[in-house]
Design an enzyme around this catalytic site. Structure first.
Site, PDB file in Angstrom:
ATOM      1  N   SER A 136       7.915   4.506  11.218  1.00  0.00           N
ATOM      2  CA  SER A 136       8.898   3.463  10.892  1.00  0.00           C
ATOM      3  C   SER A 136       9.254   3.485   9.409  1.00  0.00           C
ATOM      4  O   SER A 136       8.415   3.798   8.552  1.00  0.00           O
ATOM      5  CB  SER A 136       8.287   2.104  11.240  1.00  0.00           C
ATOM      6  OG  SER A 136       9.024   1.062  10.626  1.00  0.00           O
ATOM      7  N   GLU A 138       9.388   0.968   7.786  1.00  0.00           N
ATOM      8  CA  GLU A 138       8.511  -0.040   7.175  1.00  0.00           C
ATOM      9  C   GLU A 138       7.378   0.618   6.395  1.00  0.00           C
ATOM     10  O   GLU A 138       6.751  -0.029   5.557  1.00  0.00           O
ATOM     11  CB  GLU A 138       7.923  -0.958   8.248  1.00  0.00           C
ATOM     12  CG  GLU A 138       8.858  -2.038   8.728  1.00  0.00           C
ATOM     13  CD  GLU A 138       9.154  -3.098   7.660  1.00  0.00           C
ATOM     14  OE1 GLU A 138       8.209  -3.704   7.168  1.00  0.00           O
ATOM     15  OE2 GLU A 138      10.336  -3.285   7.331  1.00  0.00           O
ATOM     16  N   TYR A 160       1.771  -4.551   9.928  1.00  0.00           N
ATOM     17  CA  TYR A 160       2.517  -3.631  10.799  1.00  0.00           C
ATOM     18  C   TYR A 160       2.785  -2.304  10.081  1.00  0.00           C
ATOM     19  O   TYR A 160       2.544  -1.223  10.626  1.00  0.00           O
ATOM     20  CB  TYR A 160       3.840  -4.283  11.223  1.00  0.00           C
ATOM     21  CG  TYR A 160       4.784  -3.324  11.900  1.00  0.00           C
ATOM     22  CD1 TYR A 160       4.643  -2.994  13.242  1.00  0.00           C
ATOM     23  CD2 TYR A 160       5.815  -2.712  11.187  1.00  0.00           C
ATOM     24  CE1 TYR A 160       5.500  -2.093  13.858  1.00  0.00           C
ATOM     25  CE2 TYR A 160       6.676  -1.811  11.787  1.00  0.00           C
ATOM     26  CZ  TYR A 160       6.519  -1.509  13.117  1.00  0.00           C
ATOM     27  OH  TYR A 160       7.372  -0.615  13.720  1.00  0.00           O
TER      28      TYR A 160
HETATM   29  O1  G4F Z   1      14.974  -7.834  12.171  1.00  0.00           O
HETATM   30  P1  G4F Z   1      13.698  -7.803  11.429  1.00  0.00           P
HETATM   31  O2  G4F Z   1      12.595  -8.653  11.975  1.00  0.00           O
HETATM   32  O3  G4F Z   1      13.283  -6.290  11.322  1.00  0.00           O
HETATM   33  P2  G4F Z   1      12.300  -5.490  10.333  1.00  0.00           P
HETATM   34  O4  G4F Z   1      11.263  -6.357   9.763  1.00  0.00           O
HETATM   35  O5  G4F Z   1      13.153  -4.742   9.357  1.00  0.00           O
HETATM   36  O6  G4F Z   1      11.572  -4.457  11.303  1.00  0.00           O
HETATM   37  C1  G4F Z   1      12.247  -3.784  12.363  1.00  0.00           C
HETATM   38  O7  G4F Z   1      12.657  -2.492  11.961  1.00  0.00           O
HETATM   39  C2  G4F Z   1      11.586  -1.605  11.596  1.00  0.00           C
HETATM   40  C3  G4F Z   1      12.177  -0.277  11.148  1.00  0.00           C
HETATM   41  O8  G4F Z   1      12.764   0.410  12.197  1.00  0.00           O
HETATM   42  C4  G4F Z   1      10.633  -1.443  12.775  1.00  0.00           C
HETATM   43  F1  G4F Z   1       9.625  -0.617  12.419  1.00  0.00           F
HETATM   44  C5  G4F Z   1      10.101  -2.799  13.166  1.00  0.00           C
HETATM   45  O9  G4F Z   1       9.263  -2.669  14.295  1.00  0.00           O
HETATM   46  C6  G4F Z   1      11.278  -3.693  13.533  1.00  0.00           C
HETATM   47  O10 G4F Z   1      11.941  -3.140  14.654  1.00  0.00           O
HETATM   48  O11 G4F Z   1      13.935  -8.275   9.911  1.00  0.00           O
HETATM   49  C7  G4F Z   1      14.900  -7.683   9.089  1.00  0.00           C
HETATM   50  C8  G4F Z   1      15.061  -8.489   7.804  1.00  0.00           C
HETATM   51  C9  G4F Z   1      13.743  -8.844   7.101  1.00  0.00           C
HETATM   52  O12 G4F Z   1      13.879  -8.554   5.738  1.00  0.00           O
HETATM   53  C10 G4F Z   1      13.585 -10.341   7.299  1.00  0.00           C
HETATM   54  O13 G4F Z   1      12.921 -11.011   6.235  1.00  0.00           O
HETATM   55  O14 G4F Z   1      15.677  -9.752   8.124  1.00  0.00           O
HETATM   56  C11 G4F Z   1      15.045 -10.772   7.370  1.00  0.00           C
HETATM   57  N1  G4F Z   1      15.232 -12.049   8.074  1.00  0.00           N
HETATM   58  C12 G4F Z   1      15.877 -13.134   7.550  1.00  0.00           C
HETATM   59  N2  G4F Z   1      15.850 -14.144   8.448  1.00  0.00           N
HETATM   60  C13 G4F Z   1      14.792 -12.358   9.303  1.00  0.00           C
HETATM   61  C14 G4F Z   1      15.174 -13.681   9.531  1.00  0.00           C
HETATM   62  N3  G4F Z   1      14.110 -11.627  10.216  1.00  0.00           N
HETATM   63  C15 G4F Z   1      13.828 -12.222  11.403  1.00  0.00           C
HETATM   64  N4  G4F Z   1      13.173 -11.485  12.354  1.00  0.00           N
HETATM   65  N5  G4F Z   1      14.184 -13.527  11.675  1.00  0.00           N
HETATM   66  C16 G4F Z   1      14.853 -14.308  10.764  1.00  0.00           C
HETATM   67  O15 G4F Z   1      15.174 -15.473  11.038  1.00  0.00           O
END
Ligand code: G4F
Length: 334
Positions: A136, A138, A160
């Site tokens: 990933s 990440e 993670y």
């Molecule tokens: O959508 P996210 O939760 O994805 P994140 O953390 O980038 O991880 C995803 O992609 C990775 C790379 O392919 C994978 F390895 C992993 O398993 C997963 O699929 O968050 C994206 C961004 C973060 O910076 C977070 O802080 O969005 C920001 N965010 C802002 N508000 C939020 C929110 N994320 C989530 N989930 N929910 C919110 O309300």
């Protein structure tokens, strides 16, 4: 064999989507053995039993599903022994970064041990099997350079991310020590209408649709300034497959080379439905992470050169695809 907890990518592997090569379509029809790890704990909060496996319901008759636990070597071993797979796509993990801060022990134990158990079972019972590990972006975390490529040092920022770095090294070690055809796919964020609702893109596309239809009044989000390299999942699954069709195993970054903030995703999504996002979005401090990954952007030139892979769907189109799909789904329910 495809190993999965979330059937999102699995659906793309087996569905007849408009993927580019006929060869790939033919191939995925043969991918019949699915090792499906039962959801438990937090994940079951997001999908009720009625919706379990909803992404692959239309193709269930083409699949053989096995159940196992990522925490049990015995269960994985016996299925690898029975199935003797030619190719194994290991996508199974606790993959929600936010949750990994709440339960770091279980995320780290399950993700690392699960990967190790699978590799060990392959080594013992199917040493000719080609193995794909879902590494990933990440792993880059607080990235040392931009854009990130296969040589960029890792600096994971979450349990993670740490579990994925270890999985990456396990995969390389089984290749180097035991000659397993093992590849790491360093995939940047890959999204689609099949994304889980806990991830930010799907949360936005679903909520904006609900707001448009009068089913919701607000959207609560955390850090709007975080930047990600977002691509379309179906295209990324093709890259996974291509990695296992090469003569030699290798590791590849799969990305679009563009980075955009959560704020940009929000603006485009609301704008697409003729709404002013500032009237509906509420910033909720509880949704900020203990340690954020601020900026990710991938350099996919190795994949382009060696796999002939390139992304086609851009950020703006991705937002539209997701918003349109959620709006249509929600409208059908009314
Ligand atoms: O959508 P996210 O939760 O994805 P994140 O953390 O980038 O991880 C995803 O992609 C990775 C790379 O392919 C994978 F390895 C992993 O398993 C997963 O699929 O968050 C994206 C961004 C973060 O910076 C977070 O802080 O969005 C920001 N965010 C802002 N508000 C939020 C929110 N994320 C989530 N989930 N929910 C919110 O309300």
């Amino acid at each position: 064999m495809v190993l999965t907890i979330d059937d999102k990518e699995l659906a793309y592997l087996v569905a007849k989507l408009p993927l580019k090569t006929k060869k790939f379509e033919d191939h995925v029809k043969e991918l019949l053995e699915i090792l499906h790890f039962e959801k438990k704990g937090y994940e079951s909060q997001f999908e009720d039993p009625e919706h379990r496996l909803w992404r692959i319901r239309h193709i269930l008759d083409k699949l053989i599903l096995h159940s196992a636990s990522l925490e049990s070597y015995a269960s994985i071993f016996s299925i690898v022994e029975k199935a003797r797979p030619d190719e194994c796509y290991h996508l199974a993990a606790q993959s929600f970064v936010s949750y990994s801060f709440e339960d770091e022990f279980s995320t780290i134990n399950t993700n690392i041990n699960g990967t190790h158990f699978i590799l060990s079972a392959i080594k013992k019972k199917a040493p000719e099997c080609k193995f794909y590990f879902a590494a990933s972006s990440e792993m880059f975390g607080l990235a040392k350079e931009t854009p990130q490529n296969e040589n960029t040092p890792f600096h994971p920022r979450s349990p993670y991310g740490i579990s994925k770095v270890t999985g990456f090294h396990l995969t390389q070690n089984y290749k180097e020590a035991y000659g397993i055809f093992a590849c790491n796919g360093i995939l940047f964020n890959h999204e689609s209408p099949r994304r889980g609702f806990e991830f930010v893109t799907r949360k936005i596309s679903n909520e904006v649709g609900k707001i448009k239809l009068g089913l919701s009044k607000e959207l609560r989000l955390g850090n709007l300034e975080a930047k990600r390299d977002w691509g379309l999942a179906n295209e990324y699954v093709r890259a996974m497959w291509l990695m296992l069709q090469q003569n030699e195993p290798d590791d590849y970054v799969i990305a679009t080379g563009e980075t955009h903030s959560v704020r940009e995703f929000v603006e485009l999504a609301f704008d697409h439905l003729g709404l002013d996002w500032e009237k509906y979005v509420i910033i909720d401090d509880k949704l900020y992470r203990a340690a954020e990954v601020y900026h990710l952007c991938g350099n996919y030139s190795k994949a382009k050169k060696k796999l002939g892979w390139e992304p086609e769907v851009n950020f703006r189109d991705l937002v539209k695809i997701m918003v349109d799909a959620d709006l249509e789904r929600l409208q059908k329910r009314l």
